[in-house]
Design a protein around this motif. Structure first.
Motif: not given
Length: 192
Positions: A24, A87, A99, A162, A173, A177, A181-183, A186
């Motif tokens: 990450d 992606w 994911q 991503y 961005h 992720l 999560k959070g995609l 965004k």
């Protein structure tokens, strides 16, 4: 003597590729420069993921072509005018597999308002096709980037990464992720 020199380098490269899965650090940059990546030049074919307006100005970021995992030509210019999620995944990556469901959910929720495109690499096309079938992510296009040309273009150095572009092709961005999560949040931010 040459084999002794090449073996450690090959092992180091393999370990680097494996440790990238799920890391990450999000440190790669994406300036969108580079030349076209393939000879193909027609639109995405049956996987039209909500291609952008024909009148939209095409940013340099989207001046590349490729081939989808199902062998169809893909022209990134068809993405112009709408936010786009790229992606980057590998078929053997468990983080990427984790994911897949969230990425497919976001692709369906934002169909017509944003583009989602998988960019598969680090393996053979047959494994990429199997990944798409096994994960149920066939509702949006996936590029077969066996030679890593699209990965190089966006300076992606690890899978499960991503890159999110706004409607003007600017990177808003990039990074990992976990589990996707959070995609959705965004993508919501760039679709208005």
């Amino acid at each position: 003597m040459r084999a002794r020199t090449l073996l450690p380098a090959a092992l180091a490269a393999a370990l680097l590729a494996l440790t990238g899965c799920g890391s990450d650090d999000g440190s790669a940059s994406a300036d969108g420069t580079g030349a076209s990546t393939s000879k193909a030049s027609s639109p995405a074919g049956s996987h039209d993921s909500g291609s952008g307006s024909q009148d939209a100005e095409v940013p340099e970021t989207l001046h590349f072509t490729a081939t989808t995992v199902d062998g169809k030509p893909f022209d990134a210019k068809t993405l112009a005018g709408k936010p786009t999620v790229l992606w980057f995944w590998a078929p053997w990556c468990p983080t990427c597999k984790g994911q897949a469901a969230e990425t497919a959910k976001v692709a369906a929720a934002y169909e017509g308002r944003a583009n989602v495109v998988g960019v598969a690499g680090l393996d053979k096309n047959s494994a990429m096709r199997d990944f798409v079938a096994d994960t149920g992510t066939g509702s949006f296009p996936h590029l077969s980037d066996e030679n890593g040309e699209v990965w190089k273009r966006f300076e992606v150095t690890q899978q499960s990464h991503y890159v999110i572009l706004d409607k003007n092709g600017k990177t808003v961005h990039e990074g990992v992720l976990p589990g996707g999560k959070g995609l959705a949040e965004k993508v919501a931010a760039v679709t208005g």
